[in-house]
Design an enzyme around this catalytic site. Structure first.
Site, PDB file in Angstrom:
ATOM      1  N   LEU A  38       0.859  -1.190   0.000  1.00  0.00           N
ATOM      2  CA  LEU A  38       0.000   0.000   0.000  1.00  0.00           C
ATOM      3  C   LEU A  38       0.892   1.235   0.000  1.00  0.00           C
ATOM      4  CD1 LEU A  38      -2.598  -1.380   2.536  1.00  0.00           C
ATOM      5  CD2 LEU A  38      -3.081  -0.745   0.160  1.00  0.00           C
TER       6      LEU A  38
ATOM      7  N   CYS B  83       3.907   7.285  -4.952  1.00  0.00           N
ATOM      8  CA  CYS B  83       4.756   8.292  -4.283  1.00  0.00           C
ATOM      9  C   CYS B  83       6.050   7.680  -3.744  1.00  0.00           C
ATOM     10  CB  CYS B  83       3.962   9.031  -3.205  1.00  0.00           C
ATOM     11  SG  CYS B  83       4.963  10.115  -2.214  1.00  0.00           S
TER      12      CYS B  83
ATOM     13  N   CYS C 284       7.350  10.803  -5.748  1.00  0.00           N
ATOM     14  CA  CYS C 284       7.868  11.824  -4.813  1.00  0.00           C
ATOM     15  C   CYS C 284       9.195  11.416  -4.169  1.00  0.00           C
ATOM     16  CB  CYS C 284       6.911  12.107  -3.663  1.00  0.00           C
ATOM     17  SG  CYS C 284       5.182  11.951  -4.007  1.00  0.00           S
TER      18      CYS C 284
ATOM     19  N   HIS D 257       7.416   0.959   2.046  1.00  0.00           N
ATOM     20  CA  HIS D 257       6.362   0.021   1.624  1.00  0.00           C
ATOM     21  C   HIS D 257       5.992  -0.901   2.788  1.00  0.00           C
ATOM     22  CE1 HIS D 257       7.158   1.462  -2.275  1.00  0.00           C
ATOM     23  NE2 HIS D 257       7.849   0.482  -2.783  1.00  0.00           N
TER      24      HIS D 257
ATOM     25  N   PHE E  11      15.566  32.732  14.989  1.00  0.00           N
ATOM     26  CA  PHE E  11      16.618  33.271  14.131  1.00  0.00           C
ATOM     27  C   PHE E  11      17.799  32.300  14.060  1.00  0.00           C
ATOM     28  CE2 PHE E  11      20.000  36.321  13.149  1.00  0.00           C
ATOM     29  CZ  PHE E  11      19.430  36.897  12.045  1.00  0.00           C
TER      30      PHE E  11
HETATM   31  C1  LIG Z   1       8.123  12.565 -10.441  1.00  0.00           C
HETATM   32  C2  LIG Z   1       7.032  12.945  -9.481  1.00  0.00           C
HETATM   33  C3  LIG Z   1       7.353  13.542  -8.284  1.00  0.00           C
HETATM   34  C4  LIG Z   1       6.343  13.908  -7.397  1.00  0.00           C
HETATM   35  N1  LIG Z   1       6.704  14.541  -6.235  1.00  0.00           N
HETATM   36  C5  LIG Z   1       5.729  14.967  -5.408  1.00  0.00           C
HETATM   37  C6  LIG Z   1       6.070  15.653  -4.211  1.00  0.00           C
HETATM   38  O1  LIG Z   1       7.237  15.875  -3.917  1.00  0.00           O
HETATM   39  N2  LIG Z   1       5.063  16.079  -3.409  1.00  0.00           N
HETATM   40  C7  LIG Z   1       3.744  15.863  -3.731  1.00  0.00           C
HETATM   41  O2  LIG Z   1       2.859  16.286  -2.980  1.00  0.00           O
HETATM   42  N3  LIG Z   1       3.393  15.196  -4.857  1.00  0.00           N
HETATM   43  C8  LIG Z   1       4.355  14.742  -5.693  1.00  0.00           C
HETATM   44  N4  LIG Z   1       4.020  14.051  -6.809  1.00  0.00           N
HETATM   45  C9  LIG Z   1       2.597  13.726  -7.042  1.00  0.00           C
HETATM   46  C10 LIG Z   1       2.165  12.482  -6.201  1.00  0.00           C
HETATM   47  O3  LIG Z   1       3.076  11.427  -6.432  1.00  0.00           O
HETATM   48  C11 LIG Z   1       0.754  12.045  -6.600  1.00  0.00           C
HETATM   49  O4  LIG Z   1      -0.124  13.145  -6.549  1.00  0.00           O
HETATM   50  C12 LIG Z   1       0.212  10.943  -5.686  1.00  0.00           C
HETATM   51  O5  LIG Z   1       1.117   9.891  -5.553  1.00  0.00           O
HETATM   52  C13 LIG Z   1      -1.123  10.422  -6.245  1.00  0.00           C
HETATM   53  O6  LIG Z   1      -1.686   9.451  -5.410  1.00  0.00           O
HETATM   54  P1  LIG Z   1      -2.865   8.528  -5.968  1.00  0.00           P
HETATM   55  O7  LIG Z   1      -3.279   7.657  -4.834  1.00  0.00           O
HETATM   56  O8  LIG Z   1      -3.881   9.336  -6.640  1.00  0.00           O
HETATM   57  O9  LIG Z   1      -2.187   7.641  -7.091  1.00  0.00           O
HETATM   58  P2  LIG Z   1      -1.102   6.464  -6.945  1.00  0.00           P
HETATM   59  O10 LIG Z   1      -0.248   6.615  -5.757  1.00  0.00           O
HETATM   60  O11 LIG Z   1      -0.452   6.357  -8.269  1.00  0.00           O
HETATM   61  O12 LIG Z   1      -2.003   5.172  -6.687  1.00  0.00           O
HETATM   62  C14 LIG Z   1      -2.718   4.526  -7.682  1.00  0.00           C
HETATM   63  C15 LIG Z   1      -2.692   3.055  -7.330  1.00  0.00           C
HETATM   64  O13 LIG Z   1      -3.640   2.357  -8.128  1.00  0.00           O
HETATM   65  C16 LIG Z   1      -3.135   1.067  -8.352  1.00  0.00           C
HETATM   66  N5  LIG Z   1      -3.906   0.504  -9.471  1.00  0.00           N
HETATM   67  C17 LIG Z   1      -4.087   1.040 -10.704  1.00  0.00           C
HETATM   68  N6  LIG Z   1      -4.899   0.234 -11.425  1.00  0.00           N
HETATM   69  C18 LIG Z   1      -5.265  -0.800 -10.603  1.00  0.00           C
HETATM   70  C19 LIG Z   1      -6.105  -1.935 -10.754  1.00  0.00           C
HETATM   71  N7  LIG Z   1      -6.766  -2.198 -11.885  1.00  0.00           N
HETATM   72  N8  LIG Z   1      -6.231  -2.770  -9.704  1.00  0.00           N
HETATM   73  C20 LIG Z   1      -5.588  -2.559  -8.543  1.00  0.00           C
HETATM   74  N9  LIG Z   1      -4.790  -1.496  -8.359  1.00  0.00           N
HETATM   75  C21 LIG Z   1      -4.637  -0.633  -9.371  1.00  0.00           C
HETATM   76  C22 LIG Z   1      -1.652   1.310  -8.616  1.00  0.00           C
HETATM   77  O14 LIG Z   1      -0.900   0.140  -8.413  1.00  0.00           O
HETATM   78  C23 LIG Z   1      -1.329   2.416  -7.600  1.00  0.00           C
HETATM   79  O15 LIG Z   1      -0.812   1.895  -6.391  1.00  0.00           O
HETATM   80  C24 LIG Z   1       5.000  13.658  -7.714  1.00  0.00           C
HETATM   81  C25 LIG Z   1       4.666  13.034  -8.923  1.00  0.00           C
HETATM   82  C26 LIG Z   1       5.671  12.687  -9.802  1.00  0.00           C
HETATM   83  C27 LIG Z   1       5.312  12.017 -11.103  1.00  0.00           C
END
Ligand SMILES: Cc1cc2nc3c(=O)[nH]c(=O)nc-3n(C[C@H](O)[C@H](O)[C@H](O)COP(=O)(O)OP(=O)(O)OC[C@H]3O[C@@H](n4cnc5c(N)ncnc54)[C@H](O)[C@@H]3O)c2cc1C
Ligand SMILES: NC(=O)c1ccc[n+]([C@@H]2O[C@H](COP(=O)([O-])OP(=O)(O)OC[C@H]3O[C@@H](n4cnc5c(N)ncnc54)[C@H](OP(=O)(O)O)[C@@H]3O)[C@@H](O)[C@H]2O)c1
Length: 526
Positions: A82, A86, A91, A141, A504
């Site tokens: 889970l 990120c 992130c 993780h 400071f």
């Molecule tokens: C390079 C990069 C750097 C970033 N840095 C930052 C940062 O510093 N600070 C910040 O606030 N944000 C940052 N972000 C943005 C942040 O990572 C995302 O906004 C956040 O992780 C989104 O969470 P989520 O739960 O929507 O998606 P995710 O964390 O992507 O979760 C989606 C989940 O769905 C699962 N899934 C998809 N399809 C299925 C299926 N059919 N069955 C079962 N599971 C499925 C996937 O395995 C995944 O675990 C960054 C993004 C990028 C690309």
């Protein structure tokens, strides 16, 4: 291959964090062939309050909130952990690379002096740093699986893709579960371009960089894109000692709202040797006999350009993973971005189906993923509460940390007749050899390379005396902005700011600078 019925039932085991670490590592290595992890009776036929499809920030926080409210949830993720993208490829690696960029800039600036090694001509291994991240990412993780099971009492199925049957039925690893509501938390994936050559070895985005980089790129990196991802990774490549060329189709970092701040940021990137080509587009990537990247061809305002390189990085934004929900349920999506459209209560066009996180589009940030998950949970549990992100603080990394909230000077002047500015340094930093601003992590720059020591600006409405915006380039201010933003939204004035107790040398200096002016009836710039 995985038998559709083969599961690992963990309900009666109390796995330690270390044991989770080993189990996740094994399953990631066997991807596609290992058992689904069930923290639920696979034959449980009772109805859930909500099934969260996707266990990233949005799905896990939504699940935890709903469970905390006394509801019954199931969260399903295709990864064996889970927490989602990120910690796995977004992130967390970005912060590892950004920390390397800051450290390497310091080392290169003071190369061969004091205790710093001679960095002249040194090209640092990128693969070693990617490997470092790969080895370290499993700890978070494991903690999230442990916390979710032992402390948050979440029911979950991991290491198996979910399939939506209808708005009240979801299938996973051959088992069907029923629910009052489905919450789509499917995240997003890096956007690709359709130009020739992008399937060659050596073309990366933030996902396949950490999954597949197996060589050390040569002396040149080409980055396509001009926003957070492109700049954060580009600065890292540059700091490792590689020539870094950024192909930006419009303007670099146009999301930074304040003009002076943006100029300071870009000037410092150029100081570090970054080649920034605005108004430029990738035409094609050419390969060698082994199908490895050999050359990039681009158009620029000065004409066509060819760059020899074995490494191309695409930082082009994210595409929501909405296809399955459209196919299975017909949820309405934005035709341009693919983002699932939700109402103020995060419900999609299909009743009882909610969508949260990156799947619903910008801002694709952790605060929105976690909060939208929690708000969906509230709405499902009958505590109807609207959620639309507004006026959030924001940040990115270059070799520095860049943080902002509220209005930039230009927009403030367009909206308010009497804008007052407090900034440090008071003039163009390129003209100055005085070490201000100064604070931890920039003290050496402040003493010896003053113009590298950062930039800060406070934008104030001179009539109401309210703070309209704050902007910072340096290190260590980001934490304060997440709280400062609440106060600014509540109407924080220069007088209240100047009355705070500063620790400071604080990185923003906003408190003491405000105090220098707060005595004035008619405020003046500083
Ligand atoms: C390079 C990069 C750097 C970033 N840095 C930052 C940062 O510093 N600070 C910040 O606030 N944000 C940052 N972000 C943005 C942040 O990572 C995302 O906004 C956040 O992780 C989104 O969470 P989520 O739960 O929507 O998606 P995710 O964390 O992507 O979760 C989606 C989940 O769905 C699962 N899934 C998809 N399809 C299925 C299926 N059919 N069955 C079962 N599971 C499925 C996937 O395995 C995944 O675990 C960054 C993004 C990028 C690309
Ligand atoms: N908080 C953080 O530090 C952080 C870090 C990384 C990512 N994120 C989040 O993750 C998401 C993705 O970030 P991002 O920086 O990749 O995306 P982004 O902010 O959407 O920017 C995409 C960039 O790619 C360019 N681009 C898009 N399509 C292109 C094309 N076809 N050809 C050439 N250039 C193209 C855009 O140019 P134009 O400007 O011309 O459109 C823009 O510069 C964002 O929502 C971001 O907030 C957050």
């Amino acid at each position: 291959m995985l038998d559709g019925e083969a599961i690992w039932d963990v309900r009666d085991s109390t796995l330690t964090i270390e044991e989770w670490g080993v189990a996740i590592e094994e399953r990631l290595a066997q991807s596609g062939r290992s058992q689904a992890i069930f923290n639920i009776d696979p034959n449980d036929s009772r109805e859930f309050d909500a099934i969260f499809i996707g266990g990233g920030a949005a799905g896990r926080f939504g699940s935890a909130y709903l469970r905390a409210m006394g509801g019954r949830q199931l969260v399903i993720d295709r990864w064996p952990f889970l927490g989602g993208s990120c910690p796995h490829n977004a992130c967390v690696p970005h912060h590892v690379f950004s920390e390397c960029a800051a450290e390497l800039m310091l080392a290169r600036t003071f190369s061969g002096r004091y205790w710093f090694p001679d960095m002249d001509g040194v090209v640092v291994s990128m693969k070693d740093i990617v490997d470092l991240f790969r080895r370290g990412r499993n700890g978070p993780h494991a903690i999230m699986n442990y916390q979710s099971k032992e402390q948050l009492d979440l029911e979950f199925v991991l290491n198996a893709s979910a399939r939506i049957i209808d708005p009240h039925t979801v299938e996973v690893a051959g088992h069907r579960f029923t629910t009052r509501a489905v919450v789509l938390c499917l995240g997003a994936r890096p956007q690709r371009l359709s130009v020739p050559g992008l399937d060659l070895k050596g073309v990366y985005d933030n996902v396949n960089l950490v999954e597949t980089l197996d060589y050390d790129p040569g002396k040149t990196a080409v980055v396509v894109g001009g926003s957070k991802t492109a700049v954060e990774y580009g600065c890292f490549f540059n700091a490792t000692g590689r020539r870094t060329v950024m192909l930006v189709r419009s303007r670099l970092l146009k999301l930074i709202p304040d003009g002076d701040t943006r100029t300071y940021v870009i000037d410092r990137m150029r100081d570090q040797g970054m080649e920034i080509l605005e108004g430029s587009e990738l035409v094609r990537v050419e390969g060698d006999a082994n199908d490895r990247v050999a050359k990039v061809v681009a158009t620029t305002p000065d004409g066509p350009l060819e760059i020899e390189t074995d490494f191309v990085f695409l930082g082009l934004g994210e595409t929501p993973n909405s296809e399955m929900a459209v196919e299975a349920l017909g949820v309405e999506v934005d035709p341009e971005t693919g983002a699932v459209i939700v109402d103020d209560h995060l419900m999609t066009s299909v009743p009882d189906v909610y969508a949260v996180g990156d799947l619903i589009g910008a801002p694709m940030e952790m605060f929105k993923a976690r909060k939208s998950g929690a708000y969906a949970a509230r709405n499902i549990m009958g505590k109807k509460m609207p959620y639309r992100p507004v006026d959030w603080p924001d940040f990115l990394h270059t070799h520095y940390e860049v943080t902002w909230l509220g209005l930039g000077e230009e927009e403030a002047r367009a909206r308010y007749p009497n804008v007052v500015i407090i900034r440090m340094p008071p003039h163009n930093p390129n003209d100055l050899d005085i070490g201000l601003p100064a604070s931890d992590r920039v003290m050496l720059y402040a003493m010896e390379k003053p113009r590298l020591s950062g930039f800060q600006k406070l934008v104030i409405d001179g009539d109401s005396r309210r703070v309209l915006g704050a902007h910072h380039v340096g290190y260590g201010a980001r934490d304060s902005f997440q709280y400062l933003n609440v106060l600014v939204k509540q109407g924080l004035t220069i007088d209240e700011l100047g009355d705070m107790d500063e620790l400071f040398l604080n990185p923003t200096h906003f408190i003491q600078l405000s105090r220098l002016r707060a005595g004035q009836t008619i405020l003046r710039d500083l």
